[in-house]
Every structure is written in C-alpha cells, then in structure tokens.
Enzyme design. Structure first.
Site, PDB file in Angstrom:
ATOM      1  CE  LYS A  61      -1.262   1.781   3.734  1.00 54.01           C
ATOM      2  NZ  LYS A  61      -1.810   2.180   5.031  1.00 54.01           N
ATOM      3  CB  THR A  62       3.585   2.381   2.205  1.00 58.04           C
ATOM      4  OG1 THR A  62       2.869   1.824   3.306  1.00 58.04           O
ATOM      5  CG2 THR A  62       4.132   3.720   2.600  1.00 58.04           C
ATOM      6  CG  ASP A 249      -2.103   6.054   4.250  1.00 61.41           C
ATOM      7  OD1 ASP A 249      -2.599   5.014   3.776  1.00 61.41           O
ATOM      8  OD2 ASP A 249      -1.077   6.069   4.944  1.00 61.41           O
ATOM      9  CD  GLU A 250      -3.814   3.237   7.641  1.00 58.21           C
ATOM     10  OE1 GLU A 250      -4.777   2.479   7.476  1.00 58.21           O
ATOM     11  OE2 GLU A 250      -2.695   2.862   8.022  1.00 58.21           O
ATOM     12  CD  GLN A 280      -4.879  -3.655   7.755  1.00 62.93           C
ATOM     13  OE1 GLN A 280      -4.060  -3.253   8.574  1.00 62.93           O
ATOM     14  NE2 GLN A 280      -4.569  -3.832   6.485  1.00 62.93           N
ATOM     15  NE  ARG A 628      -0.632  -5.840  11.157  1.00 63.50           N
ATOM     16  CZ  ARG A 628      -0.695  -5.211   9.995  1.00 63.50           C
ATOM     17  NH1 ARG A 628       0.219  -4.345   9.660  1.00 63.50           N
ATOM     18  NH2 ARG A 628      -1.666  -5.458   9.154  1.00 63.50           N
TER      19      ARG A 628
END
Length: 837
Positions: A61-62, A249-250, A280, A628
């Site tokens: 994603k980043t 973002d997010e 998430q 994670r």
DNA sequence: GGTCTAGCCATTTTT
DNA sequence: TGGCTAGACC
C-alpha cells in the site's frame, strides 16, 4: 481572501501530447514503476477521477501511495504544491514524505500539503482565521485543557458536576465534532441527553468560550475548516483549484467530519484517490466510519475500485488464518489475500493454552529466548495485546529474565505532565489571552496561589473583560489579595513581564531554559525524589533542544501541539510490546498474540456496547494482529486471568474456532511445553489433537455464546461469579464430551475443589513440590542469562533501576540481586540492570 | 492551602 | 488489586 503567489494554476495536462510522451519515456527510464504488479501499477497510473484502492494487509500500500505521488510529479501533472496528501498520524506523514523524497528528491520539500488532517486543517485555518472568529495565532488546546474548560463551563451553567461529569460532556462534544456537527446542528434529542437538556447549550457555550480564548481544539481544526469552506465559496474554490490531485491514506479510519472536508475539496476536479482496507478498520469507537469506505463508489460516481490482494509479507499459513477468520465478518467489501511464495517449511499458526497469565508470560518469554538462541533478532518479535494491563505481566517477566524489551505506545511526548507544564509557561508568555495555560502553571511549582486566589483573579478578569494574565498583573497593584498571595503573584507577573521583554532579544530556546529555571520549575523536579523525576528533567532538556529547529517560539508551539512525537530508541535489539491498535501498519517476523479469551478478546465491552458491529471490529483487530506476522504467529489463551484483582476462569476466544484447522498447530501441554506441563487446562477442545471441531459446534464456542446471551447478562469478563464459585466453570470443563478423564484433568479438578477462596497465584496447586519445581525453572533461566562474574554489589548498596527507581540491595546471589525498592517494593533483578545510585 | 483518605473505576487512542 | 480524584481535615 489569501492569494498565494504559488497558486498560479499549472497548464492543463494533455495526455498524449508531445510533453506527455517525452515525460512518459522519462518515467520508464526512471524505473520507479519497475517490479510492480499489474494492480499496483493500475493504482498508480489511474491518476484522473476518483479511485479507491482497497489494499489488503501487506500488499504494498505505502509503495503504491508514494509511487503514485512520484508519478504525478514526474509526469508533470501537478507541481508539488498542488498535491494534497493526507494521513492520520504524524508518523505516517513523516514516512510518506521520506519515501517520496527517495523518488523525487528535493521536490518533496515543496509539498506543503502533505500532512495529517489536523495539520493541514490548521494551515488553512490560520490563513483565514478571522473568517471563523479566530486570530491567526490561535492556540491549539490539548485534551487536558479541553477538560478543564468544560469543567468551568459546567460550573458556570450551574450544572451538577458530579451527576454530569466534564468527561462525559467532552465525549459528547467530541462525538458531535467527529460527525461534523456545529452546536446548532446537533439533533435536538441528543442535545437534550446531557444535563437535563443543557447538552446543546453547553456545547454552544464551550465553542463561544474557545473563541474568546482565541483557541481551537482538535475537532475544531476540521470542523471550523468545514465551516470556512461552506460559508465562503470563494475560499473553497481557491483550494479546489489549488489541489489538483488528492490522496488519502487509511481511508477506513476517516470520520464523518473528515469525509465532509474531503468531499468539499474533491468536488472541484474530483481527482481523489483513497487508499484503505475495510478489514483493518479498528477505530470505530473514536468516530471512524467504515461506511465511508463501503460507500465510496456511491459517493464518488464513476469511481475506479482497485483491489490489492497479492500479499508480500506473510506465509500462506498466516494468510489463510487471517482470511478465514475475517471471512466471518458480514460488513465488508471482501478481499482475499494470496501469496506466490509457497514455502513448504513454513510454520503453521500455533495455538497454545496456559493455566494463567503468569504462565503465559513465562512461556512466551521462554519461546522468545528459544528463538533468540536460534539467531532471531528480538526486534523482529512482537507481543500484541488487546488491553494495556496485559503488558505488565510481560514486563515483569522480562525484567526478571533480563530480556530487553520496549513498550510502544504509552503517553506521547507532548502529553507528559512536565512537557505540558513547560508549554503552558511558553504559551502564557506568548499568548496573554491563553487563560488555560496561565491557570495550569499559576501554582506550579507551588507558590501559595491556591484555588481561592485563582478564583479572585477569575472574578476580576471577568468583571473587566480581560484575560487572566492581565488581570493578575493589575491585581498585584491593588489591595484585593492577601499580602502573601499578592507577593507570590507579583513574583510571577514580574517574571512574565521580564521574559516577555526578552522574546525578541535572546534566542527562544535560551529563553525557554531561563523560564523553566527562573520559575522554579526545573528545581521542582530536581527536588523530587521519585524514580521518574530524572526522566522528566531529561524530557525538558530534550524539549529545549528540539526548539532549536524552529525560527521562533510561535512556530515551535504550533509544531509541538500538533506533531511532536516521542522518539523511540531504535538502536537496542529488544522485544516489542504493544497493543493491537498500536501495531497497525507494522510487521514482524514473529508475532505473539496472548490473551485470546472471551471477554478479553473479543472484549466484553465491545460486545456490550456495540453488539455485532462491536464483535466485527474485534475480529478486524484479530485480523490486524495476525497479518502483522511475516514468518510465524503464536496465539495463547489462559484458563485463568486476574481481572481487577480477583481471579476468573476464562473461556477460549471464539476467534480461535474461526481459524482454519489445516493451517493451525495446536501445541499440547505435554509436548513442547513439557516444562510447564499444564497446557490444555480448560482447553478441552484442543485436547487429543482433535482440535477445532466444526465451527459453531464446539463446546467452547457454545459456552461463549451462552455466556454472552445468558441470563448472567453482562456478567464480568470471562465468567465473573460463576468462575469463582465452587467448581463453576472448571467443573463444566470436565463435562465436555469427548474429553478424556484423568491426567491433567485430575489436577485441575483438584484446584477447582478449593478454588473458591484461594488465589492460584499464591498456591496454585496446593502442592509444595510443584511450587519448587517452578522455582527451579526460574533459577535455570536466570542463571543461563548472564555469566557468573564476581558480584558487583553487596548488601546495603544503594542502587538505581530504570523501571523501579532507587532501592537498597538486601540479598546478593551471584548476578542476581534482591532489592528493596523505595517505591516498588522488593524485586529480584539482574545486576546488569541496576547502577550505583 | 496542603495533605490524607475513602470511594470509585477499570479497552482500544490520534490529533 | 491499584491508581486516581474529590472532599475532609489539619
């Protein structure tokens, strides 16, 4: 209206034009698109129109986000100053900036609109402050200030503070602000809900008071910007034109206010790209609206939705576990993560059961040491807990073991008391209207100016309609105060006058040091004997040191209230301990997930307060935890856990039953954890390898259901009364169908028999032999930990320990010391963890 | 005005 | 069980 000279619009970009083609060639040459998968590439190149990128955990994603920005800049579609890139946290903003910098170099410095919602809101608001009734140098209040202000307003309105606590008002107002509601827009029903109908009025009064104080709280940074845009079409137009491309973002974490803010800006050219993962979304409780992401296509017609499902992080077992679990949620857009890497050696997800939280900490500690011996770095291991009280047990254990760890999260730098106090001094000096800052420090350090005096200053200030600082300065010239208070106050106001006179004379960081010294604040902590006093002094030094990066006190204050973070020491190789919430966005080779018990995880309160939606959010949290992990993930649950001091037996989390059996290894008590030999208690369904019976049929699940729906209604975490009564749950475990009798079952029954009164911690087996054996295990670990060099301390030595503070050595046994700490009581620690006091 | 004690409460947390 | 807060008390 402000016109920024940089705001000259860029020429229209013409796809296929000569310039575009030439730039296209350069892009290919630049190579930043290399190695992207087709979906990632699409997400980067679809620059025009609304785009929603559903990016599963670990799908790059980043990279997509930063490359997209680089791409827009490299192809000349926009200049750096024409990009709006919004994140939630300062950390995310910093990282994004850093990564974009790698692609485009210095150009990133020209991106003034890369930041958090709040930072960008502040920037806009300062430019047009007068349009919303503020001055451009308004202060930003932290939650502490907010609360004190609300307390005052509640009192002023004659509302009973005990029945209607300020905290509750704060959470109402917070909720309204999250939903973008001005005082007059609050639905009448809700406005009446507080203080017998005064809720709405109090909100209004609070807002009015903020304006008098020339202050804004965090919510205002968004809410007032929205108001600014709505009431000033020309201003909004200006920003719509300015922001040619917008990135968020997010996105799953946005609340209604942020959504409105974004909508207003995106109505211009509609080039808005939101990146997020509905699975998430774990911040519903603080106003995040999963709906924002679920509704994206509806809200932005013609939106392109791109799914990133190829995972580059975890093994197939971990992905299968996470996917299987999250599939139990109904409110989701649906994605399935997959990976290309098929490693036959990959470890399955492990599930282990322990007797209680102490054993859990011991077992995880052992496992960490085992991995460490195999050459795994501690930095690559993390323990993710549901609630922070769980951390203590691990910390205690690791201190005993001498295992380095770090706790991530906790109070932020600028939230610490000493930092807030120091800032209050600076604020009161720079901003005489900042009553809250003045109130905070008027009697810190104690100088004999108590409530009575402050009340008098308040009355005087109100009568004259002036801020407290001015009122105080005037009052010391009158006879109104008692001589003692008057001279103390005079000392303070004289100091402020002296400091103000020096603002433009000496450097701001030097002045800051002078203020803290002359006010007696530094001395106050120097005289404080508590263990954390030296740390606080260090923090103050750090604060002053960090001021050098800023031009003046004002820019510094702005920065600190909005973006200052505590720096985590990164050098040390240490195990990471944090909450599941804090773990979002991070990754580790090995992840330990303790406390998978009904009531704790999913947390009872989430279920009680938000029902099914709450359960689904808990499940997303579990999903975040699992995803994670890169290499291995280990889940644990304890049959007994201490809740508010008393022991409760607990039921395994329903989430365990939602994991896919083929990808899970159940660790039997008698095998890997032979040393403890008690795994399996209460874990009936995990016995005999017949783990994970068909979902929803297992006794554990049914018990959990019964507990939630049952007449015990809202019973305490994990079983409350039933667990403590004779037999209780323990007895029930024995009746599980298919559970073989004997063996461990005997021992447990034995415990249950006298369970009512005794704490398992003290005398868990009622059997001294077992107790001894435990002691030996402990010894073994301690001894293996460091070599037996000559004792460095002797009885009676005064020592300092980072966690426990000062104490006296009362017993020396090789490299192990028993220390009677002044504050923490007696502890056994390794000598390498203390230093002479 | 400062200190002591009974009573209360007890996820998650960024800005 | 333990940490924090409000109110009583010196």
């Amino acid at each position: 209206m402000t016109t920024d000279p940089r705001a000259v619009p860029a020429p229209e970009y013409r796809p296929g034009g000569i310039a575009a083609r030439a730039m296209g060639a350069r892009v290919e040459a630049a190579g930043y698109l290399d190695g992207l998968n087709p979906e990632q590439r699409q997400a980067i190149e679809a620059t025009e129109g609304p785009v929603l990128v559903l990016a599963g955990a670990g799908t790059g994603k980043t990279r997509v986000l930063t490359t997209r920005i680089a791409h827009i800049l490299a192809t000349g579609r926009a200049r750096p100053s024409e990009l709006l890139a919004v994140t939630f946290t300062n950390k995310a903003a910093r990282e994004m900036k850093e990564r974009i910098g790698r692609y485009v170099g210095q150009a990133v410095e020209g991106m003034p609109w890369l930041g958090t919602f709040h930072a960008i809101g502040t920037k806009i608001l300062r430019r047009h402050a007068e349009m919303v009734g503020l001055k451009s140098d308004f202060s930003i209040l932290d939650t502490d200030d907010q609360l004190r202000l609300m307390k005052q307003i509640i009192q002023a309105e004659g509302v009973d503070e005990k029945r209607w606590p300020a905290r509750q008002l704060a959470s109402h107002i917070d909720g309204w602000k999250n939903r973008g509601l001005q005082p007059r827009e609050v639905p009448p029903g809700e406005a009446k809900a507080f203080a017998g109908g005064k809720g709405g009025a109090l909100y209004g009064a609070y807002q009015a008071r903020l304006k008098t104080l020339n202050a804004a709280d965090f919510g205002d940074l968004l809410l007032e910007t929205i108001r600014l845009f709505r009431e000033n079409a020309d201003v909004l137009k200006d920003y719509q034109r300015r922001f040619r491309y917008m990135l968020v973002d997010e996105y799953q974490d946005t609340n209604v206010a942020q959504y409105m803010w974004l909508r207003l800006l995106a109505q211009g050219n509609k080039n808005v790209c939101c990146v997020g993962d509905d699975d998430q979304s774990i911040y519903g409780w603080r106003g995040a609206e999963v709906d924002n992401i679920l509704r994206f296509e509806h809200d932005f017609p013609g939106a392109l939705v791109i799914r990133l499902e190829r995972n580059y992080r975890s093994t197939s077992h971990i992905l299968a576990a996470a996917s299987h679990l999250i599939a139990h949620n109904e409110s989701r857009l649906g994605k399935t993560l997959f990976t290309d890497s098929a490693d036959p050696e990959a470890e399955k997800v492990q599930v282990a059961s322990v007797w209680d939280s102490e054993e859990e900490a011991r077992a995880i500690g052992d496992e960490i040491e085992r991995l460490q011996r195999l050459g795994h770095a501690l930095n690559e291991m993390a323990i993710l807990v549901r609630a922070s009280f769980q951390m203590r047990e691990f910390e205690d254990r690791f201190v005993t073991l001498g295992l380095p760890y770090r706790v991530i999260g906790g109070p932020r730098f600028y939230e610490r008391q000493e930092i807030r106090d120091a800032l209050a001094y600076f604020r009161a000096m720079i901003q005489p209207a900042d009553d809250l800052a003045f109130e905070r420090i008027v009697n810190v350090p104690k100088r004999g100016l108590g409530d009575a005096t402050v009340l008098q200053i308040h009355a005087y200030a109100r009568a004259k309609g002036i801020p407290l600082t001015l009122a105080a300065a005037e009052m010391v010239e009158t006879e109104e105060l008692k001589p003692k208070a008057r001279s103390a106050l005079k000392g303070l106001t004289d100091s402020f006058a002296r400091w103000r006179a020096q603002v433009d004379v000496i450097g701001h960081s030097e002045l800051a040091g002078i203020i803290l010294d002359e006010s007696g604040y530094t001395e106050m902590w120097q005289n404080d004997k508590s263990a954390d006093a030296p740390g606080r002094l260090d923090n103050l030094k750090e604060l002053i040191r960090s001021m050098d990066q800023f031009d003046n006190m004002q820019t510094f204050l702005e920065h600190v209230s909005l973006v200052m973070d505590a720096e985590q020491e990164a050098g040390l190789d240490a195990v990471n301990i944090m909450t599941l919430h804090a773990a979002k966005g991070l990754e580790f080779d090995t992840v330990f997930l303790p406390g998978w018990e009904e009531g704790l995880f999913p947390h009872q309160r989430a279920l009680d307060e938000s029902g099914r939606a709450g359960l689904e959010e808990e499940r997303r949290l579990a999903y975040v935890g699992l995803t994670r992990a890169k290499q291995r993930v280990k889940l644990w649950f304890a049959s007994n856990r201490r809740v508010h001091g008393s022991w409760n037996s607990s039921v395994p989390s329903r989430f365990l039953d939602e994991l896919p059996e083929p990808h899970v290894d159940v660790i039997e008590g008698k095998s890997s954890y032979g040393g403890y030999g008690r795994g399996g208690y209460g874990a009936s369904r995990f016995d005999q390898g017949a783990a994970f019976g068909s979902t929803y049929q297992t006794p554990g699940w049914q018990r959990a259901q019964a507990r939630i729906a049952g007449p015990a209604g809202g019973g305490a975490m994990g079983g409350g009364a039933a667990g403590r009564g004779r037999g209780g749950d323990d007895h029930e475990f024995n009746q599980d169908p298919g559970r073989p009798a004997g063996g461990f079952g005997e021992a447990r029954t034995g415990f249950a028999g006298y369970g009512a009164g005794r704490s398992p911690q003290r005398d868990r087996w009622g059997n001294p032999i077992v107790e001894k054996r435990l002691g030996k295990v402990l010894e073994g670990q301690l001894v293996t930990k460091s070599d037996a060099e000559a004792a460095r301390y002797k009885c009676g030595d005064r020592v300092f320990h980072l966690k426990f503070g000062n104490g006296n050595v009362v017993e020396v046994e090789g490299n192990k010391l028993s220390i009677e700490f002044d504050r923490a009581g007696r502890k056994r620690v390794l000598d390498s963890f203390v230093q002479p006091a």
